[in-house]
Design a protein around this motif. Sequence first.
Motif, short mmCIF file in Angstrom:
data_model
loop_
_atom_site.label_atom_id
_atom_site.label_comp_id
_atom_site.label_asym_id
_atom_site.label_seq_id
_atom_site.Cartn_x
_atom_site.Cartn_y
_atom_site.Cartn_z
N GLU A 1 0.21 -6.09 14.53
CA GLU A 1 -0.57 -7.18 15.15
C GLU A 1 0.36 -8.21 15.76
OE1 GLU A 1 -3.25 -8.74 12.20
OE2 GLU A 1 -4.36 -6.86 12.06
N THR A 2 1.44 -8.53 15.07
CA THR A 2 2.41 -9.50 15.58
C THR A 2 3.08 -8.96 16.84
OG1 THR A 2 2.78 -10.33 13.35
CG2 THR A 2 4.46 -10.83 14.99
N ALA A 3 3.42 -7.69 16.84
CA ALA A 3 4.09 -7.07 17.99
C ALA A 3 3.16 -6.98 19.20
CB ALA A 3 4.60 -5.69 17.62
N GLN B 1 0.03 -2.95 -0.26
CA GLN B 1 0.95 -3.94 0.29
C GLN B 1 1.73 -3.37 1.48
OE1 GLN B 1 3.81 -5.46 -2.52
NE2 GLN B 1 4.19 -7.29 -1.29
N ARG B 2 2.18 -2.14 1.36
CA ARG B 2 2.90 -1.50 2.46
C ARG B 2 2.01 -1.36 3.69
NH1 ARG B 2 5.62 3.81 0.16
NH2 ARG B 2 6.22 4.02 2.35
N ILE B 3 0.76 -0.95 3.49
CA ILE B 3 -0.17 -0.82 4.61
C ILE B 3 -0.41 -2.17 5.27
CG2 ILE B 3 -2.59 -0.33 5.18
CD1 ILE B 3 -2.44 1.89 3.00
N ASP B 4 -0.64 -3.18 4.45
CA ASP B 4 -0.86 -4.53 5.00
C ASP B 4 0.34 -5.02 5.79
OD1 ASP B 4 -3.39 -4.52 3.87
OD2 ASP B 4 -2.84 -5.81 2.17
N THR B 5 1.54 -4.74 5.30
CA THR B 5 2.76 -5.16 5.99
C THR B 5 2.88 -4.48 7.35
OG1 THR B 5 3.89 -5.56 3.88
CG2 THR B 5 5.29 -5.23 5.82
#
Length: 78
Positions: free
Chosen positions: A74-76, A64-68
């Motif tokens: 990607e958003t940035a 979950q941490r990696i995905d976050t």
Amino acid sequence: MTDKAERVSGPGDGLSYEQARAELASVVERLEAGGTSLEESLALWERGERLAEICQGWLDGARQRIDTVRQARETAQN
């Protein structure tokens, strides 16, 4: 319950991934070696199940941490 079986049912939560994994490996080794009573074998199996849950929880949290972090990157970049 035997003394050995009581030691197997020690604290579960609060273990690091490495501690839980090492204890799980020890439990599996003891079960594979045989020579334990049915009661002790059941206690070992139950402890092994709990340790596997603890390890899976750590792995799920890491994923979950990696995905976050990936999602934030990607958003940035967009």
